[in-house]
Every structure is written in structure tokens, then in C-alpha cells.
Design an enzyme around this catalytic site. Structure first.
Site, PDB file in Angstrom:
ATOM      1  N   ASN A   1      37.538  50.619  59.414  1.00  0.00           N
ATOM      2  CA  ASN A   1      38.831  50.452  58.743  1.00  0.00           C
ATOM      3  C   ASN A   1      39.968  50.341  59.753  1.00  0.00           C
ATOM      4  O   ASN A   1      40.896  49.539  59.580  1.00  0.00           O
ATOM      5  CB  ASN A   1      39.105  51.632  57.814  1.00  0.00           C
ATOM      6  CG  ASN A   1      38.255  51.606  56.558  1.00  0.00           C
ATOM      7  OD1 ASN A   1      37.534  50.644  56.302  1.00  0.00           O
ATOM      8  ND2 ASN A   1      38.318  52.663  55.776  1.00  0.00           N
TER       9      ASN A   1
ATOM     10  N   ARG B   1      34.431  37.726  46.673  1.00  0.00           N
ATOM     11  CA  ARG B   1      33.436  38.272  47.608  1.00  0.00           C
ATOM     12  C   ARG B   1      32.138  38.406  46.830  1.00  0.00           C
ATOM     13  O   ARG B   1      32.068  39.148  45.860  1.00  0.00           O
ATOM     14  CB  ARG B   1      33.868  39.642  48.138  1.00  0.00           C
ATOM     15  CG  ARG B   1      35.200  39.642  48.870  1.00  0.00           C
ATOM     16  CD  ARG B   1      35.454  40.990  49.541  1.00  0.00           C
ATOM     17  NE  ARG B   1      36.834  41.153  49.943  1.00  0.00           N
ATOM     18  CZ  ARG B   1      37.353  40.667  51.068  1.00  0.00           C
ATOM     19  NH1 ARG B   1      36.578  39.963  51.880  1.00  0.00           N
ATOM     20  NH2 ARG B   1      38.626  40.862  51.379  1.00  0.00           N
TER      21      ARG B   1
ATOM     22  N   ARG C   1      39.483  37.566  53.014  1.00  0.00           N
ATOM     23  CA  ARG C   1      39.507  37.950  54.428  1.00  0.00           C
ATOM     24  C   ARG C   1      38.164  38.505  54.906  1.00  0.00           C
ATOM     25  O   ARG C   1      37.589  39.400  54.300  1.00  0.00           O
ATOM     26  CB  ARG C   1      40.615  38.963  54.681  1.00  0.00           C
ATOM     27  CG  ARG C   1      40.815  39.286  56.164  1.00  0.00           C
ATOM     28  CD  ARG C   1      41.936  40.275  56.372  1.00  0.00           C
ATOM     29  NE  ARG C   1      43.228  39.686  56.063  1.00  0.00           N
ATOM     30  CZ  ARG C   1      44.157  40.260  55.303  1.00  0.00           C
ATOM     31  NH1 ARG C   1      43.912  41.422  54.750  1.00  0.00           N
ATOM     32  NH2 ARG C   1      45.312  39.676  55.093  1.00  0.00           N
TER      33      ARG C   1
ATOM     34  N   HIS D   1      42.177  35.673  42.990  1.00  0.00           N
ATOM     35  CA  HIS D   1      41.592  37.012  43.065  1.00  0.00           C
ATOM     36  C   HIS D   1      41.062  37.463  41.714  1.00  0.00           C
ATOM     37  O   HIS D   1      40.427  38.518  41.610  1.00  0.00           O
ATOM     38  CB  HIS D   1      42.666  37.990  43.574  1.00  0.00           C
ATOM     39  CG  HIS D   1      42.155  39.314  43.995  1.00  0.00           C
ATOM     40  ND1 HIS D   1      42.440  40.471  43.295  1.00  0.00           N
ATOM     41  CD2 HIS D   1      41.376  39.687  45.037  1.00  0.00           C
ATOM     42  CE1 HIS D   1      41.868  41.503  43.907  1.00  0.00           C
ATOM     43  NE2 HIS D   1      41.218  41.062  44.955  1.00  0.00           N
TER      44      HIS D   1
ATOM     45  N   TYR E   1      31.098  50.615  44.754  1.00  0.00           N
ATOM     46  CA  TYR E   1      32.490  50.633  44.317  1.00  0.00           C
ATOM     47  C   TYR E   1      32.560  51.007  42.847  1.00  0.00           C
ATOM     48  O   TYR E   1      31.700  50.616  42.051  1.00  0.00           O
ATOM     49  CB  TYR E   1      33.137  49.252  44.473  1.00  0.00           C
ATOM     50  CG  TYR E   1      33.277  48.720  45.871  1.00  0.00           C
ATOM     51  CD1 TYR E   1      32.701  49.348  46.977  1.00  0.00           C
ATOM     52  CD2 TYR E   1      33.993  47.548  46.106  1.00  0.00           C
ATOM     53  CE1 TYR E   1      32.839  48.837  48.246  1.00  0.00           C
ATOM     54  CE2 TYR E   1      34.143  47.037  47.377  1.00  0.00           C
ATOM     55  CZ  TYR E   1      33.558  47.673  48.445  1.00  0.00           C
ATOM     56  OH  TYR E   1      33.687  47.161  49.711  1.00  0.00           O
TER      57      TYR E   1
ATOM     58  N   ARG F   1      44.414  54.785  45.303  1.00  0.00           N
ATOM     59  CA  ARG F   1      43.462  55.059  46.371  1.00  0.00           C
ATOM     60  C   ARG F   1      44.072  54.959  47.756  1.00  0.00           C
ATOM     61  O   ARG F   1      43.887  55.814  48.609  1.00  0.00           O
ATOM     62  CB  ARG F   1      42.281  54.081  46.280  1.00  0.00           C
ATOM     63  CG  ARG F   1      41.184  54.348  47.288  1.00  0.00           C
ATOM     64  CD  ARG F   1      40.248  53.172  47.387  1.00  0.00           C
ATOM     65  NE  ARG F   1      40.814  52.081  48.177  1.00  0.00           N
ATOM     66  CZ  ARG F   1      40.404  50.823  48.114  1.00  0.00           C
ATOM     67  NH1 ARG F   1      39.460  50.482  47.272  1.00  0.00           N
ATOM     68  NH2 ARG F   1      40.960  49.897  48.872  1.00  0.00           N
TER      69      ARG F   1
ATOM     70  N   HIS G   1      37.835  51.639  43.076  1.00  0.00           N
ATOM     71  CA  HIS G   1      38.278  50.240  43.093  1.00  0.00           C
ATOM     72  C   HIS G   1      38.810  49.766  41.742  1.00  0.00           C
ATOM     73  O   HIS G   1      39.329  48.656  41.644  1.00  0.00           O
ATOM     74  CB  HIS G   1      37.099  49.357  43.533  1.00  0.00           C
ATOM     75  CG  HIS G   1      37.484  48.001  44.011  1.00  0.00           C
ATOM     76  ND1 HIS G   1      37.218  46.855  43.287  1.00  0.00           N
ATOM     77  CD2 HIS G   1      38.105  47.601  45.138  1.00  0.00           C
ATOM     78  CE1 HIS G   1      37.652  45.799  43.969  1.00  0.00           C
ATOM     79  NE2 HIS G   1      38.207  46.220  45.085  1.00  0.00           N
TER      80      HIS G   1
END
Length: 701
Positions: free
Chosen positions: A55, A385, A415, A445, A478, A574, A602
Site C-alpha cells: 500500500n 478489475r 490503475r 467504474h 472483499y 474505510r 469495500h
């Protein structure tokens, strides 16, 4: 009327806001703290420590890179918090210096000793036995030396452009080489094809799992790379670069080709950070900083491997289930278990699934069945993703090859997944699917699947909407919601959103969904303001939100106004949160907490009292500028008393968590919640929301 009633509070006051980058950094620190939490199994604690490194790498590659670009191009505009880029970078340096020291202390003084007690060892060179020395020497001769390329530094061998985050060594030398050169310095780039951690054969070791670092092997035999010369010192380092891709949308004709060109340069972006061994002499540190055009504040000296993120690979090499979380089987609602057709089950009633506690399989099965079903005419899907070995993509390929109309909107700019998404796009196109890349300038998205099926001469739409990605692996790690429905209005709305993505024209009016960048931001502000008005009129009012980030200033100010009117507001955020709760007269009715546990939180859920007629929404969007203003997002209502009641219970479970929750105070600090004694039994009552949901949803279905 009190004296304070006449005071006008300026909601533009910078003291009311937290800097987004510093808030993001605080989330990473909460992840690091999990390495000390003994309620997690030991190997999971090591995993959390590695996740922190990963991270932090991305934080420098993207966040710090963005701040430095603001300075470089004179765009140093203060945010709502009043801090300029230079001030933020200075604070980041202070926090990261202290936190990295803490990370390596945890590794060396806590994790390594605890692993050793479990017969899992990372052997230092000084502890190698004679037999291990022989084996390591053979490994170096056979696996390292043939592919290692040391670089002597002189006018004909200038300092190379090293790959982003690659492991390297700077070596100080004494003597002359075969050509009579006496430069004094050299580099050893560690071969990227080799694992950073090597397992020693069991017959050479005590019982258990025994590893050596590649860096230790290179240190031990570095002199073999410079025959006839004396090594005075060998020190590991790595550089982190700007990895955020920049594409000029105005000049881009083919987004895929432009992205492919940019991907080649990602590993060689501008330098952002230098990590180097803490025993590296100051003159060599200064030499590296000069070569990378970095300042002393960009240097972090560490007591251990400079690439801790790569230790993640060792977790999978250790067969110790007793040191991992126990496996579980996600639940499956009964009405999905016993139906011959998933379309029949969805027609029967709307279905809400909460991953990973409930299975992601129905989403995959829905697409698989659609690919084979002769009644299915068309499939439309967004992919953000997904994964290289995606069952979702396999089903789309099968559907396209069987002659169905398959349209896929792939977001190439997700990304660090860009290369994989380019591959998926090519694969789908080769199968005959229509592939589009969304809208230039707006990331797609939204998580949507639309299946058009002909039933008794009538076209019926089946829809999946989600808060997370179409990635089966992520659905095991998630927390996310999946919503399956055959509702006519939602089906028509999703169809219109796909029309906007694949075609051209004015924004279409839709009935039930809110979608960014058109209606979602405005609707959120309206819903917040409705609660404010209800509170002022003495009606019941509350707002509850669960999201990954809260940074959009207009939304924050609307929440402040609602709080001032007496609306009770619970925010489970979060990561980044720019709102300060608990400020008298501004946000004393707002509570903010972050949950960090086994699974990555998430879900995006918005809930409003609506004068006692509770409203619930799930969405792909966080309450951040990029989501609400610069992305294509969807927000969908959860209707029906059973589903709303269920979502309310699950939200309240997070509000009761007293073990893995971190509460934000008005000073911007997060304080971990502590279990309290039960007043009736006198025993400490531990409440972990994720564990409760796991036991309830995975076992009860």
C-alpha cells in the site's frame, strides 16, 4: 436563545477538514497495526505487514507523485484543509519515517521471533551451517551468477535507469579491474526473474520451514562478481517511481494504443522515494540521492529487506493451516440452490448477496447459463478489475462464439490492471464481442451486467448490479454486495446507461438508478438536505453511509449542515475521510469509524430515514470527487421490506463492532474500539462484525 445561537459558523474554515493524503496514510497505518493483533493468525499478521508495504508503495507511486507534480508545475493550490502540497509532503515524510521504523521493529522484534517459535525461520548469513553454505554457494553459482549483470560506474558506464521498485545493491570497491580502471563504485541489479526469498532443502535444516533472502546470497558472494577487487561495502536499495499513467485525451485517437505506449514507460517514471539499508554510509546515500535527483527527505533508511512487499510470496509456501484463517464455504440462498434456472429464481424475487460471506457463484452462473441458453439474445457487461483467468470473461467469450450479441465496456485505465485489461479486450474482440473503452475522460467504474432473454415472444431483461468488481478472487477477500433482479424499470435504466457508454447522444432520463456524472452527486445532496429539513421540522432523521472514502467537499458541508440541524449521522469510511466529526456546533452529531479486519471492507451503502420510511441504496461509487464528478457510476435502490431490513441489520452489526473498529476523533486521530464488559454477565464482550456476518451468512444458508 443562547449566546452561541447568534454565531455564524463558516463551513469553509480549513480547521473543519482533514487532508485527504494524510487521511489515506492513516488508513495504511491501521493496516500495519493488524500485524500486532494476536487475534489474527500469525501468517495473516505477516501478510498484513506486507500489505502495508504494498500500500505504501502505491501511495508514493500515485499520491506523493501527484503532490510533487503540483509543486513542479506551480499548481500548489491549497485544499479545503488549507494545506499546500509542500506542507503535506513534509508531514508525509515525518509520518513515514516514524511508521517505517515501527514496521521494521514489528518485523524484527515481534513477527520473526514469533515465526521462529513456530519453526519458520529466515536465516541470516551468520547462522548458516557448513552444509547450508555449500548449498547456497551452488545456488549462487548455478542460478544467480549466470544471469546477474554487475555494472561498474565510470564515464563509459553511466548510472543506469533502474526499474521501479527493483532490488539493487551499491558496492564500494578497492583496486583496479582487468582494464586498469579504478572507479570505486558499482551496482548489482538483482535478477528480476528470481524469487526474493529462497526455501532451503528440508534435509539441510531443522524441522520446519527455513528461508534465506536473495539479498543475503548476493551480499555473501558479491565479491565473485568483481574478481581481483576488494569489496569495502555492499548495501541494498531500491527506488520508487511515479507510476501514474498520463494520457492526453484531447490528442488521443486510439486509447488502447496510447495506453500500451504509456505502459512501457511506467517502470521508468520520475523518482519519488529512495529506500536504502540503514548501515549504508552517508556518502553513498548522498551519491544515490544525487543520481536520482532526490532530497534527503525522500530517503528512508531501513533495518531489513528494502522490498518487504515481496515477502507476501512466502505465505503461500508454508503449509501451516493452523497459522492461517480457517477456510469457509460461502453461503448460498435456498431459492438459488434448488432452481433449475437462475433466471427462474431471479424472476421469483430480487436477490441480495453479501460477499465474501455469500457466494459469488450465482453471478458467474448467471453469465454461464446465459452463454448457453438459446433464448438469450444479448449480453452487456462492464469490466473494471476482472483477473487474467476470469470465469466471467470465459463465459463472455463462449457467448460471443455462440453467436449472441455481446457488448463489453472495459475500463482500460483501471490503475495497475491496464495491461491485463488490454489482454482481455483483445481476447474478447477475437471471439466476436463488441468491445468499447467507455468514455474518454471518464473512467467507467460502474458494475453492471444486462442479459436480454426472449420469453414467450417477449423480451425480458435480467440485471446484476454490484458494489465490487467482477473478480471471483476479490469476491473471496472483499466485502461487497451483488444485486440480481428482473425489475423492468431497473432493466430499462441499465439498458440506457449502456446506450450512453457505447453510443452518443444526450443523457437519457432514467427512473430508478442514479448515475454519475449526471444525477448521483445532485441526488446525494438532495437526500442529505431532506434529512436536514425533516430534523428542523421535528421529524425523525438519520443518515448512514458505508464507503471507502469521503472527500467531496459539497457533500461534507451538506453533512455538517444536517448535523447542525440535529440529524444523527453514522459514517463507516474505510480509508480517506476529510470530514472531522465531533466538532461542537458543526459535527457533534456525526460519528466516523473505519473497520479493518480479515476482509477488505469495500461495500458502498447509503441509508436515509426519510421520515421513518427507510431508504437504502447500494452503489459502485464512494463519496469522492472522482467518483461523483469524473467517473461513470451507478447507484441502485434496495427495495422490499426483507432486503431493506437485512441491509439495516448488517449495517448495525458494523456499528456495534468493538474490536476491529477505529473511531475518528475531532483531532483527526483514529482510536481503536475496545471490548467492554457485559453489564449482566460481567464478561468481556467481543464483537467483530465480519466474524458475526461470516457465521450468520456462510453457515445459515
Amino acid at each position: 436563545m443562547s449566546a452561541t445561537d447568534d454565531i455564524v459558523i463558516d463551513l469553509q474554515n480549513p480547521e473543519y477538514y482533514i487532508n485527504r493524503e494524510l487521511s489515506h496514510l492513516q488508513f495504511n497505518i491501521r493496516v500495519l497495526e493488524q500485524a500486532l493483533d494476536e487475534t489474527h493468525p500469525l501468517l495473516e499478521r505477516l501478510f498484513f505487514l506486507c500489505i502495508f508495504s504494498s500500500n505504501l508503495d502505491e501511495f508514493f507511486e500515485v499520491r506523493v507523485a501527484g503532490l510533487k507534480q503540483q509543486l513542479a508545475f506551480g499548481r500548489e493550490t491549497a485544499g479545503a484543509d488549507g494545506l499546500h502540497a509542500g506542507q503535506v509532503l513534509k508531514e508525509i515524510n515525518n509520518i513515514c519515517t516514524n511508521t517505517l521504523e515501527r514496521q521494521y521493529d514489528i518485523l524484527n522484534d515481534v513477527i520473526f521471533p514469533a515465526l521462529a517459535k513456530e519453526n519458520i525461520r529466515f536465516l541470516r548469513r551468520a547462522t548458516w551451517t557448513d552444509e547450508q553454505q555449500v548449498w547456497v554457494r551452488d545456488f549462487f553459482d548455478n542460478d544467480v551468477l549466470p544471469i546477474c549483470s554487475p555494472i561498474g560506474l565510470d564515464p563509459s558506464h553511466p548510472f543506469p535507469r533502474l526499474v521501479n521498485k527493483s532490488l539493487n545493491f551499491i558496492v564500494s570497491l578497492e583496486g583496479k579491474d582487468a582494464f586498469g580502471r579504478e572507479t570505486g563504485l558499482a551496482l548489482i541489479p538483482a535478477p528480476r526473474s528470481l524469487s526474493r526469498i529462497i526455501r532451503l532443502p528440508d534435509e539441510l535444516c531443522e524441522d520446519g520451514d527455513n528461508f534465506v533472502f536473495l539479498s543475503s546470497i548476493i551480499h555473501q558472494f558479491a565479491d565473485e562478481l568483481f574478481p581481483g577487487m576488494t569489496i569495502k561495502g555492499c548495501y541494498q536499495f531500491r527506488v520508487t517511481r511515479n507510476a501514474d499513467l498520463e494520457i492526453d485525451h484531447d490528442d488521443t485517437v486510439d486509447l488502447a494504443s496510447a495506453l500500451e505506449d504509456e505502459l512501457h514507460s511506467r517502470n521508468f517514471g520520475e523518482e519519488m522515494r529512495l529506500e536504502v539499508a540503514d548501515n549504508c554510509p552517508p556518502e553513498l546515500v548522498e551519491f544515490l540521492l544525487t543520481k536520482f535527483d532526490l532530497k534527503q527527505s525522500d530517503c528512508y533508511q531501513v533495518n531489513g529487506p528494502v522490498n518487504l512487499g515481496r515477502m507476501m510470496e512466502v505465505v503461500g509456501q508454508i503449509d501451516r493451516p493452523d497459522l492461517r484463517y480457517p477456510p469457509f464455504t460461502p453461503g448460498l440462498p435456498k431459492h438459488l440452490s434448488f432452481k433449475k434456472s437462475i433466471f427462474e429464481a431471479i424472476r421469483e424475487k430480487d436477490t441480495l448477496l453479501m460477499h465474501p460471506f455469500e457466494s459469488f457463484t450465482p453471478v458467474v452462473d448467471m453469465l454461464r447459463e446465459a452463454a448457453k441458453d438459446p433464448s438469450v439474445l444479448a449480453i452487456k457487461q462492464t469490466l473494471y478489475r476482472t483477473g487474467a483467468k476470469s470465469e466471467i470473461v470465459n463465459a463472455l467469450v463462449d457467448a460471443a462464439r455462440s453467436g449472441k450479441e455481446v457488448t463489453v465496456v472495459i475500463e482500460l485505465r483501471a490503475r495497475f490492471d491496464e495491461e491485463e485489461n488490454l489482454y482481455l479486450a483483445n481476447r474478447l474482440q477475437e471471439a466476436g464481442a463488441v468491445v468499447v473503452y467507455g468514455v474518454v475522460g471518464y473512467k467507467t467504474h460502474a458494475k453492471m451486467m444486462l442479459i436480454v432473454r426472449k420469453e414467450q415472444g417477449i423480451l425480458r431483461r435480467y440485471v446484476h448490479l454490484g458494489t465490487g468488481n467482477y473478480h471471483a478472487g476479490n469476491a473471496r477477500m472483499y466485502t461487497d454486495y451483488s444485486f440480481l433482479t428482473a425489475d423492468d424499470s431497473i432493466g430499462e435504466d441499465v439498458h440506457k446507461v449502456f446506450q450512453q457508454l457505447t453510443g452518443m447522444g444526450k443523457a437519457l432520463r432514467i427512473k430508478k438508478l442514479f448515475h454519475a456524472p449526471f444525477t448521483l452527486h445532485k441526488k446525494i445532496l438532495e437526500l442529505i438536505d431532506r434529512e436536514r429539513v425533516n430534523a428542523e421540522e421535528g421529524k425523525p432523521a438519520y443518515i448512514r453511509v458505508k464507503a471507502n472514502g469521503l472527500t467531496e467537499i459539497k457533500v461534507i458541508r451538506a453533512l455538517y449542515k444536517a448535523s447542525q440541524a440535529g440529524v444523527q449521522i453514522d459514517l463507516i469510511i474505510r480509508g480517506m475521510c476529510c470530514l472531522r466529526p465531533g466538532i461542537p456546533g458543526v459535527s457533534e452529531n456525526i460519528r466516523v469509524r473505519s473497520i479493518v479486519g480479515r476482509f477488505l471492507e469495500h461495500t458502498r451503502v447509503y441509508s436515509f430515514c426519510n421520515n421513518g420510511k427507510d431508504e437504502f441504496y447500494a452503489a459502485s461509487a464512494d463519496w469522492m470527487e472522482r467518483n461523483l464528478l469524473n467517473r461513470v457510476e451507478t447507484c441502485f435502490p434496495i427495495e422490499g421490506n426483507k432486503l431493506r431490513s437485512r441491509m439495516k441489520e448488517e449495517f448495525e452489526c458494523y456499528l456495534m463492532d468493538n474490536s476491529q473498529a477505529w473511531d475518528l476523533d475531532s483531532d483527526g486521530h483514529y482510536i481503536q474500539a475496545q471490548p467492554q464488559k457485559n453489564e449482566e454477565t460481567g464478561e468481556i464482550e467481543i464483537i467483530r462484525a465480519q466474524q458475526i456476518l461470516l457465521e450468520k451468512l456462510a453457515a445459515a444458508n
